[in-house]
Design an enzyme around this catalytic site. Structure first.
Site, mmCIF file in Angstrom:
data_model
loop_
_atom_site.group_PDB
_atom_site.id
_atom_site.type_symbol
_atom_site.label_atom_id
_atom_site.label_comp_id
_atom_site.label_asym_id
_atom_site.label_seq_id
_atom_site.Cartn_x
_atom_site.Cartn_y
_atom_site.Cartn_z
ATOM 1 N N CYS A 151 0.863 -1.326 -0.022
ATOM 2 C CA CYS A 151 -0.070 0.131 -0.020
ATOM 3 C C CYS A 151 0.992 1.232 0.027
ATOM 4 C CB CYS A 151 -0.894 -0.207 1.264
ATOM 5 S SG CYS A 151 -1.822 1.563 1.696
ATOM 6 N N TYR B 38 -5.394 6.648 -8.616
ATOM 7 C CA TYR B 38 -6.873 5.846 -8.423
ATOM 8 C C TYR B 38 -7.996 6.553 -9.271
ATOM 9 C CZ TYR B 38 -4.357 3.481 -4.800
ATOM 10 O OH TYR B 38 -3.387 2.698 -3.955
#
Length: 351
Positions: free
Chosen positions: A47, A178
Site C-alpha cells: 500500500c 486511483y
C-alpha cells in the site's frame, strides 16, 4: 489503504472519513501519549499510504519504540489479514485480521478496514488510521525518540511552503492514479488522466533544477511523491491506464525516483512482488482474471541517476538510517536491489 467493496465508480471519490485521534508528545488533549512500546504500527508493503509510514519510521529511527506488524499483500472485502505471520496471527496483537482492532475500538465499525493503522497494544484498539497527519506526528510528536542523526523531514521554516505542494501531490498524483484506475466512465477517466499528467509535468519542472521537492534535502513531500512513483511502471501505467508515458520515459522524474530509491530508507522498504500482487489480485473489477504480470524489468532502478550534480545533502545535517531490523527485511527475490541483510546493494554518490 484498503478500498470499499467495489472499486470502479462513475467518478471515483475516496472515502476520507478516518479515526482521526492524534498521538501527541504529552497526550494532554487526545489522551494518547507517545510512549515507547505502547503502540504498534500496522502496515502493508503493498500500500502506498502505508509505505509512507514505513519509510518515515525508518528514516527517523523509531523502530525501537514503535513496533511494526505487516499484513499480507491481498485482502478480501472484510479485512487485511496477517497471513504472512506463523499461524496467521500478528505476533504482538494476537489477531488474525486487522478488523479485530477496529472492532475493539468501535464495535460494528462501518467503514473500510485500512492501513496504515496505529493500534494500542494493551487495549488492542485502533488509535488512528488517519494516514496524512500520522507521519507528520512521527516527525513532531515523537521527536524525543528519534535516533541520533535523524533528518528533519518537516522543517518548521518550510511548512508553509510545503502545505500546498503536498496537497497537490495528494489530490492530483497520489489519489490521481486511483481516479484513473477506478473511473467507470470514459469522460471521468480522461479528466483524471489529464489532471494526473498535468501534475506530473508540474513536479518534473519543479525538480529539473533542484534535487528534492523542497530544495537540497529530503522532506515529507518527497516521501509522499516517491510511493506513487515507485509503483508507477509496475502497476499504474498498465493496471490503472496511466499510460501517456512510463516513469522510465520521463527523464527528470525517473532520475529523481532512482535517486530516492537508492537512498537508505526508501528502496529498502519496497517490495515489488507484494505491490503487484495487491493491485492485480484484489481489484477484480479492474483485472477480472487476477493474473499478475511478470514484468516490468527492474534493473533500471539501480542505474546511475546523475542527480548528485544538483548538489544537496539527502539527510541535511543528519545521517543515513542504520541496519534494517532482521524481521523487517524485504526478501531479495521481491526486490533485487536489497541484499540478504536487508540493505540496499546500490548507493548514490553523496549519500
Amino acid at each position: 489503504m484498503s478500498e470499499p467493496k467495489g472499486y470502479v465508480e462513475k467518478s471515483y471519490e475516496r472515502d476520507t472519513r478516518y479515526i482521526n485521534d492524534r498521538i501527541t508528545a504529552d497526550g494532554a488533549e487526545s489522551g494518547w501519549k507517545a510512549e515507547p512500546g505502547r503502540y504498534r504500527l500496522v502496515a502493508a508493503r503493498a500500500c502506498p499510504w502505508a509505505n509512507r509510514t514505513i519509510i518515515v519510521r525508518r528514516l527517523l529511527g523509531l523502530e525501537p519504540v514503535l513496533s511494526m506488524g505487516l499484513t499480507g499483500p491481498t485482502h478480501d472485502s472484510d479485512s487485511w489479514t496477517f497471513d504472512l505471520d506463523p499461524g496467521g496471527l500478528d505476533p504482538v496483537l494476537g489477531i488474525p485480521k486487522l478488523k479485530d482492532a477496529y472492532e475493539k475500538r468501535q464495535p460494528g465499525y462501518p467503514r473500510g478496514i485500512t492501513v496504515p493503522a496505529v493500534v494500542e497494544i494493551e487495549s488492542g484498539k485502533v488509535v488512528t488510521n488517519d494516514f496524512a497527519p500520522m507521519t507528520l506526528d512521527f516527525s513532531t510528536e515523537w521527536r524525543q525518540y528519534h535516533r541520533d542523526g535523524a533528518p528533519d523531514l518537516y522543517p518548521q521554516a518550510l511548512r508553509e511552503e510545503m502545505a500546498p505542494v503536498m496537497k497537490r501531490i495528494y489530490t492530483e498524483i497520489n489519489n490521481g492514479v486511483y481516479r484513473c484506475g477506478f473511473a467507470g466512465e470514459q469522460s471521468s477517466y480522461e479528466d483524471a488522466y489529464d489532471r494526473l499528467f498535468t501534475a506530473l509535468d508540474w513536479v518534473s519542472e519543479r525538480l529539473a533544477n533542484q534535487r528534492y521537492l523542497m530544495g537540497d534535502t529530503i522532506t515529507e513531500a518527497d516521501v509522499r511523491l516517491f510511493t506513487t512513483l515507485v509503483r508507477f511502471d509496475p502497476v499504474y501505467h498498465g493496471h490503472f491506464k496511466c499510460n501517456r508515458q512510463k516513469l522510465s520515459e520521463m527523464p527528470v522524474l525517473w532520475a529523481y525516483a532512482r535517486d530516492l530509491f537508492q537512498t537508505p530508507g526508501f528502496g529498502d522498504t519496497v517490495d515489488f512482488e507484494q505491490i503487484k500482487k495487491h493491485y492485480y489480485v484484489v481489484h477484480r473489477d479492474v483485472n477480472p482474471t487476477g493474473i499478475v504480470p511478470k514484468g516490468p524489468d527492474l534493473s533500471g532502478w539501480g542505474t546511475a541517476h546523475g542527480r548528485e550534480a544538483l548538489g544537496g545533502r539527502p539527510f541535511g545535517d543528519g545521517t543515513a538510517p542504520g541496519a534494517v531490523p532482521e524481521g523487517e527485511r524485504v526478501p531479495t527475490e521481491h526486490n533485487p536491489w536489497v541484499g540478504a541483510d536487508g540493505q540496499l546493494t546500490v548507493r548514490t554518490p553523496g549519500v
